[in-house]
Design a protein around this motif. Sequence first.
Motif, PDB file in Angstrom:
ATOM      1  N   ASP A 135       0.772  -1.855   0.029  1.00  0.00           N
ATOM      2  CA  ASP A 135       0.083   0.119   0.416  1.00  0.00           C
ATOM      3  C   ASP A 135       0.803   1.117   0.170  1.00  0.00           C
ATOM      4  O   ASP A 135       0.757   2.258  -0.679  1.00  0.00           O
ATOM      5  CB  ASP A 135      -0.642   0.085   0.984  1.00  0.00           C
ATOM      6  CG  ASP A 135      -2.521  -0.909   1.056  1.00  0.00           C
ATOM      7  OD1 ASP A 135      -1.969  -1.308  -0.114  1.00  0.00           O
ATOM      8  OD2 ASP A 135      -2.326  -1.454   2.216  1.00  0.00           O
ATOM      9  N   ALA A 136       2.031   1.279   0.765  1.00  0.00           N
ATOM     10  CA  ALA A 136       2.701   2.860   0.794  1.00  0.00           C
ATOM     11  C   ALA A 136       3.731   2.643  -0.812  1.00  0.00           C
ATOM     12  O   ALA A 136       3.169   3.924  -0.752  1.00  0.00           O
ATOM     13  CB  ALA A 136       3.795   2.017   2.021  1.00  0.00           C
ATOM     14  N   MET A 137       3.731   1.674  -0.608  1.00  0.00           N
ATOM     15  CA  MET A 137       4.670   1.445  -2.265  1.00  0.00           C
ATOM     16  C   MET A 137       4.020   1.678  -3.367  1.00  0.00           C
ATOM     17  O   MET A 137       4.137   3.496  -4.352  1.00  0.00           O
ATOM     18  CB  MET A 137       5.922   0.585  -2.634  1.00  0.00           C
ATOM     19  CG  MET A 137       6.401   0.107  -1.767  1.00  0.00           C
ATOM     20  SD  MET A 137       6.745  -1.974  -2.279  1.00  0.00           S
ATOM     21  CE  MET A 137       8.210  -1.728  -3.594  1.00  0.00           C
ATOM     22  N   MET A 138       2.662   1.802  -2.997  1.00  0.00           N
ATOM     23  CA  MET A 138       1.550   2.025  -4.745  1.00  0.00           C
ATOM     24  C   MET A 138       1.112   3.468  -4.272  1.00  0.00           C
ATOM     25  O   MET A 138       0.908   4.378  -5.459  1.00  0.00           O
ATOM     26  CB  MET A 138       0.246   1.093  -4.036  1.00  0.00           C
ATOM     27  CG  MET A 138      -0.736   1.357  -5.331  1.00  0.00           C
ATOM     28  SD  MET A 138      -0.003   0.893  -7.216  1.00  0.00           S
ATOM     29  CE  MET A 138       0.402  -0.850  -6.804  1.00  0.00           C
ATOM     30  N   LEU A 139       1.447   3.507  -3.043  1.00  0.00           N
ATOM     31  CA  LEU A 139       0.777   5.708  -2.314  1.00  0.00           C
ATOM     32  C   LEU A 139       1.698   6.088  -3.294  1.00  0.00           C
ATOM     33  O   LEU A 139       1.390   7.591  -4.241  1.00  0.00           O
ATOM     34  CB  LEU A 139       0.176   5.495  -2.070  1.00  0.00           C
ATOM     35  CG  LEU A 139      -1.065   5.296  -0.728  1.00  0.00           C
ATOM     36  CD1 LEU A 139      -1.021   5.528   0.812  1.00  0.00           C
ATOM     37  CD2 LEU A 139      -2.046   6.224  -1.269  1.00  0.00           C
ATOM     38  N   ALA A 140       2.740   6.266  -3.035  1.00  0.00           N
ATOM     39  CA  ALA A 140       4.095   6.222  -3.754  1.00  0.00           C
ATOM     40  C   ALA A 140       4.528   7.103  -5.430  1.00  0.00           C
ATOM     41  O   ALA A 140       3.807   7.535  -5.967  1.00  0.00           O
ATOM     42  CB  ALA A 140       5.734   6.158  -3.453  1.00  0.00           C
ATOM     43  N   LYS A 141       3.301   5.454  -5.483  1.00  0.00           N
ATOM     44  CA  LYS A 141       3.157   5.463  -7.399  1.00  0.00           C
ATOM     45  C   LYS A 141       2.686   6.191  -7.778  1.00  0.00           C
ATOM     46  O   LYS A 141       2.807   6.821  -8.892  1.00  0.00           O
ATOM     47  CB  LYS A 141       3.530   3.267  -7.286  1.00  0.00           C
ATOM     48  CG  LYS A 141       4.094   3.812  -8.540  1.00  0.00           C
ATOM     49  CD  LYS A 141       4.665   1.883  -8.579  1.00  0.00           C
ATOM     50  CE  LYS A 141       4.011   1.691 -10.444  1.00  0.00           C
ATOM     51  NZ  LYS A 141       4.614   0.136 -10.579  1.00  0.00           N
ATOM     52  N   LEU A 142       1.617   5.951  -7.836  1.00  0.00           N
ATOM     53  CA  LEU A 142       0.006   6.878  -7.663  1.00  0.00           C
ATOM     54  C   LEU A 142       0.452   8.026  -7.813  1.00  0.00           C
ATOM     55  O   LEU A 142       0.109   8.800  -8.524  1.00  0.00           O
ATOM     56  CB  LEU A 142      -0.977   6.266  -7.533  1.00  0.00           C
ATOM     57  CG  LEU A 142      -1.908   4.615  -7.458  1.00  0.00           C
ATOM     58  CD1 LEU A 142      -2.205   4.583  -6.703  1.00  0.00           C
ATOM     59  CD2 LEU A 142      -1.229   4.656  -9.555  1.00  0.00           C
ATOM     60  N   LEU A 143       0.704   8.864  -6.801  1.00  0.00           N
ATOM     61  CA  LEU A 143       1.106  10.236  -5.957  1.00  0.00           C
ATOM     62  C   LEU A 143       1.845  10.747  -7.131  1.00  0.00           C
ATOM     63  O   LEU A 143       1.740  11.866  -8.617  1.00  0.00           O
ATOM     64  CB  LEU A 143       2.116  10.493  -4.875  1.00  0.00           C
ATOM     65  CG  LEU A 143       2.357  12.076  -4.635  1.00  0.00           C
ATOM     66  CD1 LEU A 143       0.601  12.706  -4.623  1.00  0.00           C
ATOM     67  CD2 LEU A 143       3.134  11.705  -3.415  1.00  0.00           C
TER      68      LEU A 143
END
Length: 384
Positions: free
Chosen positions: A106-114
């Motif tokens: 979830d943390a990695m996906m948030l950074a990637k989507l941002l």
Amino acid sequence: MNKHSILFIGLDTHKEFNEVAYIEDQRGAKPVHLGRQSNSKLAIKKLARQLESKYPDATLHFVYEAGPCGYWIYRLLTSLGHCCYVVAPSLIPKKPGDRVKTDKRDAMMLAKLLKSEDLTAIYVPEPEDEAVRDLSRAREVAMKDLKDAKYQLKAMLLRNNINCKTKDNWSLAHIRWLTELVLPHPAQQIVLQECIQTITERIGRLERLDNELAHQVQNWRYYPVVKAVQAMRGVRLLVATGVVAELGDLNRFDHPRKLMSYVGLVPSEHSSGGKRRLGAITKCGNGRARRLLIEGAHSYRYTANVSTELQKRQEGLPKPITDIAWQAQLRLCRRYQRLMHKGKHYNVVVTAIAIEMIAYIWAISREVVLPQVNPKLRLSRVPA
């Protein structure tokens, strides 16, 4: 990293810890997992300092999902001079075939989507606005608790075939009549006394919250908007305060249709090719503001008229605001009657009226000039 580059940091927030990941603003960059850190102000400040020292030329952009932990992380990071975004969990894109969910992912996906600009940031209220909203919600919860206690007592009387002999329910005479009741079994008498005591306590609680809400709203920076919105029919102090507290600054919407969509009062649509299909309202966004608007829309079933109470609420308001309120009343009352004559369902008619109500509320808020707030003196910028 290049100068003036951006470092995107994703935070998967929890009560006791945060999962942290970041990704650089470079083509083909992969997200990096930093690990789990304590969810405290000291740990978040330390994280920001470590990233600043590791990437001195980068601008830090943080992101996390809105949830029960509130906005204190956003206010802390913005007070330190960093960019922070709070995103809506329901609007985060997800792959249908992805069935593995962990805090690290979830943390990695948030950074990637941002980084890819695929996230939708939400409006973060000021601390004083959030405080008034909490007070308004507490008053609504107190009203619900009072109703539940009354329903419980009425159900017990109905089971025992006891009919009330007073005209006004829950008046002083009604309460005295309840205290004089003698039920056949001692256990039932105890239940009756406990119900009476609970109702009395919750009535006092509701009165205290009503008085405190009326006092706090007068010192609120959005009180001019609350007072102006009450010029409309069906919008008294409680409805006006609740709507403004839930929606915040209405001037951030440049068109009323965007506000309708934000509240969830626009029809859903499924169109393809030459077919256009409209369904029920989306019910997205703030449900409490939508419910308050539906509650106020019921008053337009009567003929347009400025009552004595409405006239008192309009006293002292500028003429453009009262003109908008009268124009809204004329249109909405006619529209209500016209839709009812067409045979539309009652709930559909009320929802249609609420959709146009929010547009007139938006128009009235545009007529109110609020004092400018110095960004350096905003409460959200005060270091923790």
